[in-house]
Design a protein around this motif. Structure first.
Motif, PDB file in Angstrom:
ATOM      1  N   ARG A  93       9.267  -3.151  16.411  1.00  0.00           N
ATOM      2  CA  ARG A  93       8.631  -2.317  15.390  1.00  0.00           C
ATOM      3  C   ARG A  93       7.933  -1.123  16.042  1.00  0.00           C
ATOM      4  NH1 ARG A  93       4.546  -3.734  10.387  1.00  0.00           N
ATOM      5  NH2 ARG A  93       4.673  -1.646   9.546  1.00  0.00           N
ATOM      6  N   GLU A  97       9.568   2.117  14.394  1.00  0.00           N
ATOM      7  CA  GLU A  97       8.885   2.758  13.254  1.00  0.00           C
ATOM      8  C   GLU A  97       8.660   4.258  13.483  1.00  0.00           C
ATOM      9  OE1 GLU A  97       5.898   0.440  11.370  1.00  0.00           O
ATOM     10  OE2 GLU A  97       6.121   1.686   9.594  1.00  0.00           O
ATOM     11  N   PHE A 100      12.133   5.845  13.256  1.00  0.00           N
ATOM     12  CA  PHE A 100      12.625   5.846  11.877  1.00  0.00           C
ATOM     13  C   PHE A 100      11.902   6.906  11.047  1.00  0.00           C
ATOM     14  CE2 PHE A 100      11.919   4.330   7.505  1.00  0.00           C
ATOM     15  CZ  PHE A 100      13.223   4.296   7.042  1.00  0.00           C
ATOM     16  N   ARG A 109      16.803   1.884  10.902  1.00  0.00           N
ATOM     17  CA  ARG A 109      16.665   1.045   9.691  1.00  0.00           C
ATOM     18  C   ARG A 109      16.922  -0.413  10.048  1.00  0.00           C
ATOM     19  NH1 ARG A 109      16.975   3.690   4.751  1.00  0.00           N
ATOM     20  NH2 ARG A 109      17.677   5.826   4.944  1.00  0.00           N
ATOM     21  N   LEU A 112      14.194  -1.977  12.135  1.00  0.00           N
ATOM     22  CA  LEU A 112      12.985  -2.349  11.384  1.00  0.00           C
ATOM     23  C   LEU A 112      13.195  -3.650  10.608  1.00  0.00           C
ATOM     24  CD1 LEU A 112      11.366   0.904   9.919  1.00  0.00           C
ATOM     25  CD2 LEU A 112      10.502  -0.603  11.709  1.00  0.00           C
ATOM     26  N   VAL A 113      14.378  -3.794  10.010  1.00  0.00           N
ATOM     27  CA  VAL A 113      14.669  -5.037   9.267  1.00  0.00           C
ATOM     28  C   VAL A 113      14.658  -6.226  10.236  1.00  0.00           C
ATOM     29  CG1 VAL A 113      16.407  -6.269   7.920  1.00  0.00           C
ATOM     30  CG2 VAL A 113      15.959  -3.854   7.436  1.00  0.00           C
ATOM     31  N   SER A 115      13.122  -6.432  13.060  1.00  0.00           N
ATOM     32  CA  SER A 115      11.738  -6.662  13.515  1.00  0.00           C
ATOM     33  C   SER A 115      10.941  -7.446  12.471  1.00  0.00           C
ATOM     34  CB  SER A 115      11.075  -5.317  13.834  1.00  0.00           C
ATOM     35  OG  SER A 115       9.916  -5.111  13.109  1.00  0.00           O
ATOM     36  N   ALA A 116      11.150  -7.135  11.193  1.00  0.00           N
ATOM     37  CA  ALA A 116      10.447  -7.871  10.124  1.00  0.00           C
ATOM     38  C   ALA A 116      10.855  -9.337  10.120  1.00  0.00           C
ATOM     39  CB  ALA A 116      10.753  -7.233   8.763  1.00  0.00           C
ATOM     40  N   VAL A 117      12.155  -9.585  10.269  1.00  0.00           N
ATOM     41  CA  VAL A 117      12.659 -10.967  10.241  1.00  0.00           C
ATOM     42  C   VAL A 117      12.143 -11.754  11.452  1.00  0.00           C
ATOM     43  CG1 VAL A 117      14.750 -12.390  10.319  1.00  0.00           C
ATOM     44  CG2 VAL A 117      14.689 -10.355   8.864  1.00  0.00           C
ATOM     45  N   GLN A 119       9.392 -11.282  13.220  1.00  0.00           N
ATOM     46  CA  GLN A 119       7.955 -11.587  13.092  1.00  0.00           C
ATOM     47  C   GLN A 119       7.712 -12.657  12.029  1.00  0.00           C
ATOM     48  OE1 GLN A 119       5.181  -8.003  13.511  1.00  0.00           O
ATOM     49  NE2 GLN A 119       7.138  -7.046  13.101  1.00  0.00           N
ATOM     50  N   TRP A 120       8.467 -12.591  10.941  1.00  0.00           N
ATOM     51  CA  TRP A 120       8.302 -13.590   9.876  1.00  0.00           C
ATOM     52  C   TRP A 120       8.682 -14.974  10.390  1.00  0.00           C
ATOM     53  CZ3 TRP A 120      11.660 -16.830   7.139  1.00  0.00           C
ATOM     54  CH2 TRP A 120      11.059 -17.503   6.055  1.00  0.00           C
TER      55      TRP A 120
ATOM     56  N   PHE B  20       2.207 -12.822   5.828  1.00  0.00           N
ATOM     57  CA  PHE B  20       3.313 -12.419   6.712  1.00  0.00           C
ATOM     58  C   PHE B  20       4.594 -12.205   5.900  1.00  0.00           C
ATOM     59  CE2 PHE B  20       3.829 -12.888  11.516  1.00  0.00           C
ATOM     60  CZ  PHE B  20       2.628 -12.270  11.793  1.00  0.00           C
ATOM     61  N   ALA B  24       6.580  -8.756   5.731  1.00  0.00           N
ATOM     62  CA  ALA B  24       8.000  -8.629   6.096  1.00  0.00           C
ATOM     63  C   ALA B  24       8.769  -7.921   4.983  1.00  0.00           C
ATOM     64  CB  ALA B  24       8.589 -10.010   6.372  1.00  0.00           C
ATOM     65  N   LEU B  27       7.984  -4.209   5.046  1.00  0.00           N
ATOM     66  CA  LEU B  27       8.642  -3.513   6.161  1.00  0.00           C
ATOM     67  C   LEU B  27      10.147  -3.363   5.900  1.00  0.00           C
ATOM     68  CD1 LEU B  27       8.306  -2.194   8.898  1.00  0.00           C
ATOM     69  CD2 LEU B  27       8.483  -4.442   9.974  1.00  0.00           C
ATOM     70  N   ILE B  28      10.756  -4.431   5.375  1.00  0.00           N
ATOM     71  CA  ILE B  28      12.191  -4.350   5.061  1.00  0.00           C
ATOM     72  C   ILE B  28      12.417  -3.292   3.980  1.00  0.00           C
ATOM     73  CG2 ILE B  28      14.123  -5.598   3.995  1.00  0.00           C
ATOM     74  CD1 ILE B  28      13.025  -8.141   5.427  1.00  0.00           C
ATOM     75  N   ALA B  31      12.562   0.224   5.219  1.00  0.00           N
ATOM     76  CA  ALA B  31      13.807   0.617   5.878  1.00  0.00           C
ATOM     77  C   ALA B  31      15.004   0.568   4.932  1.00  0.00           C
ATOM     78  CB  ALA B  31      14.052  -0.310   7.066  1.00  0.00           C
TER      79      ALA B  31
END
Lengths: 137, 138
Positions: A93, A97, A100, A109, A112-113, A115-117, A119-120, B20, B24, B27-28, B31
Motif C-alpha cells: 500500500r 497508493e 495510483f 489498481r 491496492l486490491v 494490499s487490502a486483501v 492486510q485483511w 479492518f 479493506a 481501499l478496494i 482502486a
C-alpha cells in the motif's frame, strides 16, 4: 520473548520512524517540499497499522494467556503468517497508493486490491489465533 | 485474566475485525469502485478501530495488568469497569446508528456516552496507578 514478537516490535518501531518522517514531509509541503499525492493515507496507516496495531499484535502474541501447555501461543505458524501478510500488505500500500494517486494504471489498481486483501487476511488470522487465548484462569 | 478483561478483549477483537473489513472494502473501492456508498463507511472504519479496538483493548488489558490492591476487591470495584465498558459500547453503537441513519443527534449522544465511559474507567483505574502495594482499601 518469542522471535515473532521481536520481529513485530522492531518492525513497528521502524514504521513509527517512517510514519513520522512522512508527517514531516507532509508538514513541509506548506514550505515548498514536493507534493506527494496519496502520502497522507499512507502516513495514517503506517502510524496506526504499522506502529500501533503491529505493536499490539506482537505484545499480545507474547503476553496473552497461554492456549495450552503444549502450544502456549496457539499456532506459531499463524503468528508468522500474520506478520508476513500484514507487512507485505502495508508495504505494498505504501508503494502503490502514491503511485495510483498520480497514475491510475491497472498495475497500481491491482496492487491496492492485493494490499487490502493481504492486510485483511492478516487481521482475520490474528483474531483466529488470539480468540481462544482470551480466557479466564 | 479476569472476566471483565475477557469480555473487553473479545469485543475489541470483534471491532478490530469489523474495522479492518470496512478498511479493506474502502481501499478496494478506491482502486476498483464497487459501490458509491462504501466511502461513507469511513467514519465507522475510524470509530471501530480507534474506540472499539484500541481504547477498548486498553480498558481490558489495563484492568487486568495494573497493580492490584492488597485487599478485596483487588482490582478495584468491578462494577465501575463494567459500567465503563457498557457506556463505551453504547457510544460506539450510537455512532454506528448516526452513520447508518444520517441523524447527527446520534453523534452527540455517542460522544457523551464515550466521554462518560472514559471518566468512569479513569476513576476505576486511578488508584491502581501506583508504584507499590499500598494496602489502600476502596
Amino acid at each position: 520473548m518469542p522471535a515473532v514478537t521481536r520481529w513485530f516490535i522492531k518492525s513497528s518501531l521502524v514504521y513509527l520512524a517512517v510514519a513520522l518522517a512522512f508527517a514531516l514531509w507532509l508538514a513541509g509541503q506548506s514550505i515548498g517540499f514536493a507534493v506527494v499525492p496519496g502520502l497522507s493515507p499512507v502516513f495514517f496507516h503506517f502510524f496506526l497499522v504499522g506502529w500501533v496495531t503491529q505493536m499490539i499484535m506482537g505484545v499480545g502474541y507474547w503476553f496473552f494467556p497461554k492456549y495450552s501447555p503444549e502450544q502456549p501461543r496457539r499456532s506459531e505458524r499463524l503468528g508468522w503468517a500474520v506478520f508476513g501478510l500484514l507487512n507485505a500488505g502495508l508495504l505494498l500500500r505504501g508503494l502503490a497508493e502514491p503511485l495510483f494517486s498520480s497514475n491510475a494504471a491497472a498495475t497500481w489498481r491491482t496492487a491496492l486490491v492485493v494490499s487490502a486483501v493481504l492486510q485483511w487476511l492478516a487481521g482475520l488470522l490474528f483474531v483466529v489465533n488470539t480468540w481462544e487465548r482470551i480466557k479466564e484462569r | 485474566m479476569p472476566r471483565f478483561s475477557v469480555w473487553g478483549t473479545r469485543l475489541a477483537l470483534l471491532y478490530f475485525l469489523a474495522g479492518f473489513t470496512i478498511g479493506a472494502l474502502i481501499l478496494i473501492n478506491k482502486a476498483a469502485p464497487l459501490h458509491p456508498a462504501i466511502w461513507s463507511l469511513l467514519p465507522l472504519h475510524i470509530e471501530f478501530l480507534l474506540m472499539g479496538w484500541i481504547v477498548q483493548l486498553v480498558f481490558a488489558v489495563g484492568y487486568w495488568i495494573f497493580p492490584r490492591f492488597k485487599f478485596e476487591p483487588k482490582r478495584g470495584r468491578p462494577g465501575f469497569a463494567w459500567v465503563a465498558l457498557g457506556l463505551l459500547n453504547a457510544g460506539i453503537g450510537s455512532l454506528t446508528l448516526a452513520s447508518v441513519s444520517g441523524q447527527p443527534a446520534w453523534v452527540l449522544i455517542g460522544r457523551v456516552l464515550e466521554v462518560g465511559a472514559v471518566v468512569v474507567f479513569a476513576a476505576q483505574l486511578w488508584l491502581r496507578a501506583k508504584p507499590t502495594e499500598t494496602g489502600v482499601k476502596v
